[in-house]
Enzyme design. Structure first.
Site, PDB file in Angstrom:
ATOM      1  N   THR A 356      61.583 138.825  84.466  1.00  0.00           N
ATOM      2  CA  THR A 356      62.747 139.097  85.320  1.00  0.00           C
ATOM      3  C   THR A 356      62.530 140.172  86.101  1.00  0.00           C
ATOM      4  O   THR A 356      61.664 141.040  85.863  1.00  0.00           O
ATOM      5  CB  THR A 356      63.850 139.489  84.170  1.00  0.00           C
ATOM      6  OG1 THR A 356      64.311 138.470  83.237  1.00  0.00           O
ATOM      7  CG2 THR A 356      65.324 139.940  85.046  1.00  0.00           C
ATOM      8  N   GLY A 438      64.109 142.519  80.955  1.00  0.00           N
ATOM      9  CA  GLY A 438      63.074 142.160  79.877  1.00  0.00           C
ATOM     10  C   GLY A 438      63.731 141.346  78.811  1.00  0.00           C
ATOM     11  O   GLY A 438      63.685 141.768  77.688  1.00  0.00           O
TER      12      GLY A 438
END
Length: 536
Positions: A356, A438
């Site tokens: 991400t 994360g």
């Protein structure tokens, strides 16, 4: 000159960055500069955020891409707006259909099964239409140039790229995966750190999205190419799934934490987990405790919040509990009483690693943006639409195949989503955006960074620099090397099963921008990433 870009034998530190006219913070310097360029051209924070997000699909493809999802919180006009641009499962994707193909226990993470409708291009267009100032096509110019001319691969991205290539060499065996290798490993390997990587297909796709206001992706040429690719290899996503998609404006949810309002996107995202944990923590005086005591209480609060989150969070149309009930003071007090002197064993699903990017932006006029974009696990599904550079995400891997679960796979349903932008206000005024990407680390990162700033009064950069812990499952907790051994020994005596981890990427990568009382912006970026605060 020869050197190791990953070797740092000497102490180093970053400092918080101050500026007045504008700021962009993200995990890759070239993307941050793309956003700053928009501010210098007369754009606002939303223009800067969109340009940064688009550039990140080029310069950090290991974590996000054109075929991913996005969420955003936008402070504009004196209030906060939320955008959910996560896509639903295709209408042909059902539990029964997967069972016919021999998939019964859990969702695959590679191939077409976990591919849901991508929402990122729609997010760019929707944010620009509602809040942007510059022409939509102008926001793509830096990214198109980076994709066409190429750019040098940065250290953290390069390491993630190499790891993904080694894994995909073993896992991506079918012909449907060949375009991933021709796009992201054109030399028969991952590009090396400092090596120039180009993607003309990516550049051309961005041009089509720019010129059409993202219509080409959902109702035009690109949508048709996605449809053909899916049909050719027995995939589920179709043109009609793309045509039907629209991002959704939502009301952000919040809790009061020691006089600050902490805001998150409502479900199907799991920002609710961070808010539930903070609701528990505000019943404790954390600033007056030892590090071991504080970590113990934080870990136990996260575990309780995740036990509820994994049980209740789903597409809000399918949830069996109301957000306001889960965030009520009475419920928080009830759950808080479960935090004792020893580690407990709640039982949510096992957290997984993810890929991400997070960015935040602010301008001198008061606009601020918290934005997150993801392919989910690294490059996503391993599928790249041939000739386009579009890596399709694998967000559907979070669906349950238990038909009785609130997050059970169903056509047209959004999955439980891990990406969460955060925002802080006080007394009705913006303090600013923050985020820690994360996957299942994200709520844990939000909680730790906020405790660092609000309870321990650390500046934004110090709050990001501080070593982190990560609850994994049961009593298992991973810790970064910066946490002193005596603190971890104390946690072990409380029955936490502690392991040290050198994998800094798994502890999340954050960005912060605060607005001070005099209007000055102060920004911080993650030392665990290639990040930069670009300031004006």
């Amino acid at each position: 000159m020869h050197f190791d870009p990953h070797e740092h034998p000497h102490p180093s530190r970053r400092v918080a960055i101050y500026a007045r006219r504008g700021m962009v913070a993200t995990s890759q310097p070239l993307a941050a500069q793309a956003g700053l360029d928009m501010l210098r051209r007369g754009g606002n924070a939303v223009d800067a955020a969109i340009a940064t997000a688009i550039a990140l699909t080029v310069v950090e493809p290991t974590s996000n891409g054109i075929g991913g999802d996005a969420f955003s919180l936008v402070w504009s006009g004196g209030r906060l707006h939320g955008l959910n641009a996560s896509g639903p499962a295709p209408h042909r994707l059902t539990i029964a259909e997967l069972e016919k193909r021999g998939i019964r226990k859990e969702m695959p993470r590679l191939g077409f099964a976990p591919v849901t409708v991508p929402g990122a291009p729609a997010a760019w267009a929707e944010l620009s239409k509602r809040f942007g100032r510059l022409p939509f096509a102008a926001l793509f110019e830096p990214a198109i140039e980076l994709a066409q001319a190429g750019y040098p691969v940065s250290p953290v991205t390069g390491a993630a790229w190499e790891a993904a290539y080694r894994r995909y060499e073993q896992e991506l065996t079918g012909p449907e995966f060949s375009a991933w290798f021709s796009t992201f490993a054109p030399e028969g390997r991952a590009p090396r750190i400092g090596e120039i990587w180009r993607s003309p297909d990516h550049a051309e796709t961005l041009r089509k999205i720019a010129e059409s206001g993202a219509e080409a992706f959902y109702r035009g040429e690109l949508a048709e190419r996605i449809d053909r690719f899916s049909r050719e290899y027995g995939g589920f996503i179709r043109l009609e799934d793309l045509v039907a998609f629209r991002p959704e404006w939502v009301d952000p949810i919040h809790v009061d934490y020691r006089g600050y309002d902490v805001w998150e996107i409502p479900p199907n995202g799991h920002g609710l987990v961070a808010l539930m944990a903070l609701n528990l923590l505000k019943g404790f005086d954390l600033s007056g405790r030892s590090p071991a005591d504080r970590y113990h209480i934080e870990i136990e609060a996260i575990k309780l919040a995740y036990a509820d989150g994994r049980h209740y969070i789903a597409d809000p149309r399918f949830m069996s509990a109301r957000v306001e009930d889960l965030l009520s003071e009475g419920y928080a007090e009830e759950r808080r009483r479960l935090i004792g002197e020893s580690a407990a064993r709640p039982s949510p699903g096992r957290p997984q690693a993810g890929g991400t990017v997070y960015l935040c932006a602010a301008d001198g006029e008061g606009n601020m943006v918290s934005y997150i974009q993801s392919n989910y696990q690294g490059f996503g599904s391993g599928l790249v639409v041939p000739g386009t550079g579009i890596a399709l995400h694998n967000r559907g891997a979070n669906f349950s195949l238990d038909s009785a679960h609130v997050n059970a796979l169903a056509p047209g349903k959004r999955p439980y989503h891990t990406i969460i932008p955060g925002f802080l206000t006080k007394a009705g005024q913006a303090v600013g955006p923050f985020g820690v990407m994360g996957a299942f680390m994200q709520p844990q990162g939000h909680v730790q960074v906020l405790v660092n700033m609000i309870d321990l009064h650390l500046n934004p950069q110090a709050a990001l620099d501080a070593p982190r812990w990560q609850w994994l499952e049961g009593r298992k907790v991973a810790a970064e090397y910066g946490i002193p051994p005596h603190v971890l020994e104390s946690l072990s005596r409380r029955e936490h099963e502690i392991t040290w981890s050198a994998d800094t990427a798994s502890f999340g990568r954050g960005q912060i921008i605060w607005r001070l009382d005099n209007g000055v912006l102060v920004g911080a970026t993650e030392p665990r990433a290639d990040g930069q605060v670009a300031a004006w």
